[in-house]
Design a protein around this motif. Structure first.
Motif, short mmCIF file in Angstrom:
data_model
loop_
_atom_site.label_atom_id
_atom_site.label_comp_id
_atom_site.label_asym_id
_atom_site.label_seq_id
_atom_site.Cartn_x
_atom_site.Cartn_y
_atom_site.Cartn_z
N ILE A 253 0.86 -1.18 0.00
CA ILE A 253 0.00 0.00 0.00
C ILE A 253 0.89 1.23 0.00
O ILE A 253 1.76 1.38 0.87
CB ILE A 253 -0.92 0.01 1.23
CG1 ILE A 253 -1.84 -1.23 1.22
CG2 ILE A 253 -1.77 1.29 1.26
CD1 ILE A 253 -2.62 -1.41 2.50
N VAL A 254 0.68 2.11 -0.96
CA VAL A 254 1.46 3.33 -1.07
C VAL A 254 0.61 4.49 -0.58
O VAL A 254 -0.39 4.86 -1.21
CB VAL A 254 1.91 3.57 -2.53
CG1 VAL A 254 2.75 4.84 -2.62
CG2 VAL A 254 2.69 2.37 -3.05
N GLY A 255 0.96 5.05 0.56
CA GLY A 255 0.20 6.15 1.15
C GLY A 255 -0.47 5.73 2.44
O GLY A 255 -1.28 4.79 2.45
N ALA A 256 -0.13 6.43 3.55
CA ALA A 256 -0.64 6.05 4.87
C ALA A 256 -1.60 7.10 5.41
O ALA A 256 -1.52 7.49 6.57
CB ALA A 256 0.51 5.83 5.84
N GLY A 257 -2.53 7.56 4.56
CA GLY A 257 -3.63 8.38 5.02
C GLY A 257 -4.76 7.48 5.50
O GLY A 257 -4.58 6.26 5.66
N GLY B 138 -2.47 2.15 -4.84
CA GLY B 138 -2.11 3.56 -4.70
C GLY B 138 -3.14 4.31 -3.88
O GLY B 138 -4.27 4.51 -4.33
N CYS B 139 -2.76 4.70 -2.67
CA CYS B 139 -3.60 5.51 -1.78
C CYS B 139 -2.86 6.81 -1.50
O CYS B 139 -2.87 7.33 -0.38
CB CYS B 139 -3.90 4.77 -0.48
SG CYS B 139 -4.67 3.15 -0.70
N ASP B 140 -2.20 7.32 -2.53
CA ASP B 140 -1.23 8.40 -2.36
C ASP B 140 -1.76 9.76 -2.79
O ASP B 140 -0.99 10.63 -3.22
CB ASP B 140 0.08 8.07 -3.08
CG ASP B 140 -0.10 7.63 -4.53
OD1 ASP B 140 -1.21 7.22 -4.90
OD2 ASP B 140 0.88 7.71 -5.29
N GLY B 141 -3.06 9.99 -2.64
CA GLY B 141 -3.61 11.32 -2.75
C GLY B 141 -3.89 11.81 -4.15
O GLY B 141 -3.66 11.13 -5.15
N ALA C 228 -7.27 3.96 -4.82
CA ALA C 228 -8.33 4.18 -3.83
C ALA C 228 -8.18 5.58 -3.23
O ALA C 228 -7.10 6.17 -3.23
CB ALA C 228 -8.26 3.12 -2.73
N GLY C 229 -9.28 6.10 -2.69
CA GLY C 229 -9.26 7.39 -2.03
C GLY C 229 -9.01 8.53 -2.99
O GLY C 229 -9.43 8.49 -4.15
N ASP C 230 -8.33 9.58 -2.52
CA ASP C 230 -8.10 10.76 -3.35
C ASP C 230 -7.28 10.44 -4.59
O ASP C 230 -7.31 11.21 -5.56
CB ASP C 230 -7.38 11.84 -2.54
CG ASP C 230 -8.30 12.55 -1.55
OD1 ASP C 230 -9.51 12.27 -1.57
OD2 ASP C 230 -7.79 13.38 -0.76
N MET D 185 -12.60 12.10 3.08
CA MET D 185 -12.03 11.08 3.95
C MET D 185 -13.00 9.90 4.08
O MET D 185 -12.57 8.74 4.09
CB MET D 185 -11.72 11.68 5.32
CG MET D 185 -11.18 10.67 6.32
SD MET D 185 -10.40 11.40 7.79
CE MET D 185 -11.69 12.46 8.44
N ASN D 186 -14.27 10.18 4.15
CA ASN D 186 -15.28 9.13 4.28
C ASN D 186 -15.31 8.22 3.06
O ASN D 186 -15.36 6.99 3.18
CB ASN D 186 -16.66 9.75 4.49
CG ASN D 186 -16.77 10.48 5.82
OD1 ASN D 186 -17.12 9.91 6.83
ND2 ASN D 186 -16.46 11.77 5.82
#
Length: 528
Positions: A13-17, A164-167, A291-293, A306-307
């Motif tokens: 997982i890349v990104g720890a938000g 990729g969870c890196d924004g 995933a995410g942003d 965030m949700n």
């Protein structure tokens, strides 16, 4: 750093938000190998996205931190609106909301994003996994057997899948060549930051607006001495936005708040937010997912960012865990995009509309930001190929045992919908909620009625590693007040299969349909 990870034996997982941390927990609690890296050397302490919605609280209960979130944040913070310096009103848009047996969280929680991330990291550490901070992924290559991620220090990490969870500026997305369709409106921006302000009440969210359509907001952040500051930017002599600074924040505050003797101090975060409405055209390319942003960004109104990311991770986690364990074909991962891309599109649309409503509301003395309170999230995936109604296989005379909804009718439970909560009693007669039962990472099978109790026990034994099974009023659980039957629309013998992410998989009376459903998405016998 160089690691070798065999095929399908681990996820990077890349990104720890919030998104990446939630996904790491979902994988870890299912026994999947997982590593999570982040380029930042230390965790941030910025409020950023500062609200968790009721559905997200349900998700976080499932992974085990909602009680900690509720202790760290606040669920009750009235809006105090001022217009041209005069106090207009104090309002609480959720004042009349009450929890119900099927929905235990009637309102969201105000909490800083850094606090959410801290609680998620603590939960992840309980599985023996820590974020590898200061580890920057600069690129990657994938092949039939896995993904090799290249690091800024010259090392590499080998994994079965990469997420990729890196924004919003995701390097993973850019390397994949995935389009990020949408717009960025450079003419609309906001300055935000965390500051302290002595002499201002911390019991309300202050919103000072003016007849020129501008203003400033100060939101007290629970568990800290800081407020989140939000305003339009200060402009220079040429009408260009000035960069955020404590001095410009002070000038903006004095202009619109008109509260003498208040000095803003101790800025720990100063930033500019611009109106971005963008969405990836794909969420999966081979063994790499987004995933995410990294997959969708949208206006700030409604606090949906965030949700939505946390709920992306909740949807993906169990599917990725089954795939990496060899319990499901990679096709199961296709349902992540199938289910979450429409949600992302909906979020972009509704948050854009909410942002427009906020901008309009601030011009009216009798209204405020609360006029744009967001709609509920987590409405389900009725369109998904994983959502299946068994009623096509039932005779007309049988169709009364489980409610048969009209297509699109939101009032009647259908496959793909969020699984409701309900208070029950366990085998010892102690109170237990269905959400507590669902916290097990497997599928959950509920059998209503003595007629199906035997089948429930048999299915539980046959699929022990995949399904936990409970006979309602058959010895395992008691629906002592009838809330479970009402919530699930059950009026006779019925089997309800609930997915690991707490959505309805199947409503039926036929035990064979349960096995058939599982065999369509899961390999009953694990791969060697």
């Amino acid at each position: 750093m160089t690691d070798g990870v065999a095929r399908d034996e681990g996820v990077l997982i890349v990104g720890a938000g919030p998104t990446g941390l939630t996904l790491a927990i979902e994988l870890a609690r299912r026994g999947a190998g997982v590593r999570i890296v982040d380029a930042a050397p230390v965790p941030h302490r910025e409020s950023r996205g500062k609200g968790l919605q009721p559905r997200t609280l349900e998700v976080l209960e499932d992974i085990g931190i909602t009680e900690r979130v509720l202790a760290a944040g606040t669920t009750r913070l009235p809006f105090r609106k001022y217009f041209d310096g005069a106090h207009v009103n104090d309002t609480d848009p959720f004042a009349e909301a009450r929890p119900t047996p099927d929905a235990p969280y009637e309102r969201g929680v105000l909490i800083g994003q850094w606090q959410v991330e801290r609680l998620l990291r603590e939960r992840l550490a309980e599985f023996g996994i820590a974020v590898e901070s200061g580890t920057e992924v600069t690129g990657f290559e994938q092949d039939e057997d896995g993904v090799t991620a290249f690091l800024a220090d010259g090392g590499h990490i080998r994994a079965g899948h990469l997420v990729g969870c890196d924004g919003g500026r995701s390097r993973v997305r850019k390397a994949l060549g995935v389009r990020f369709d949408g717009t960025t409106d450079e003419t609309q921006s906001m300055v935000v930051g965390d500051v302290e302000a002595e002499g201002i009440s911390r019991d309300v969210w202050h919103q000072w607006f003016a007849s020129d359509g501008a203003g400033v907001m100060l939101c007290p952040m629970p568990g800290t001495n800081s407020f989140q500051f939000q305003s339009g930017p200060e402009l220079d002599a040429d009408g260009e936005p000035l960069p955020p600074s404590l001095e410009s924040f002070q000038r903006i505050f004095e202009r619109y708040a008109g509260v003498p003797g208040v000095t803003l101090t101790d800025p720990t975060w100063l930033s500019v937010w611009r109106v971005n409405v963008r969405m990836a055209d794909r969420l999966r390319v081979g063994r790499v997912l987004l995933a995410g942003d990294a997959a969708h960004i949208h206006p700030i109104a409604g606090g949906l960012g965030m949700n939505t990311g946390i709920q992306d991770a909740y949807n993906l986690g169990w599917k990725l865990a089954l795939t990496t364990a060899g319990r499901a074909d990679a096709g199961l991962l296709d349902t992540y995009e199938e289910e979450r891309l429409p949600v992302a599109a909906w979020t972009l649309g509704i948050s854009t509309d909410l942002y427009a409503r906020v901008r309009e509301a601030v011009r009216e003395p009798g209204t405020g930001v609360e006029a744009a309170a967001p709609p509920p999230m987590g409405t389900g995936y009725r369109w998904s190929s994983l959502a299946r109604s068994s009623l096509a296989h039932a005779s007309t005379s049988d169709a009364t045992t489980v409610s048969a909804p009209a297509v699109g009718d939101p009032a009647v439970l259908r496959p793909g919908d969020r699984a409701p909560d309900a208070p029950c009693l366990d085998a010892a007669g102690d109170p237990v909620r269905l959400f507590q039962v669902y916290a097990d990472p497997r599928f959950t099978l509920l059998g209503f009625g003595a007629e199906v109790a035997g089948a429930v026990g048999k299915l539980g034994v046959e699929h022990e590693g995949l399904v936990q099974a409970f006979a309602i009023d058959g010895g395992d659980l008691r629906d002592h007040e009838g809330h479970a039957r009402r919530a699930y629309g059950v009026t006779g013998p019925a089997l309800v299969l609930v997915r690991p992410d707490n959505h309805i998989a199947l409503l039926t009376r036929d035990p064979d349909e349960v096995t058939d459903y599982l065999s369509r998405i899961v390999l009953i016998t694990p791969k060697e």
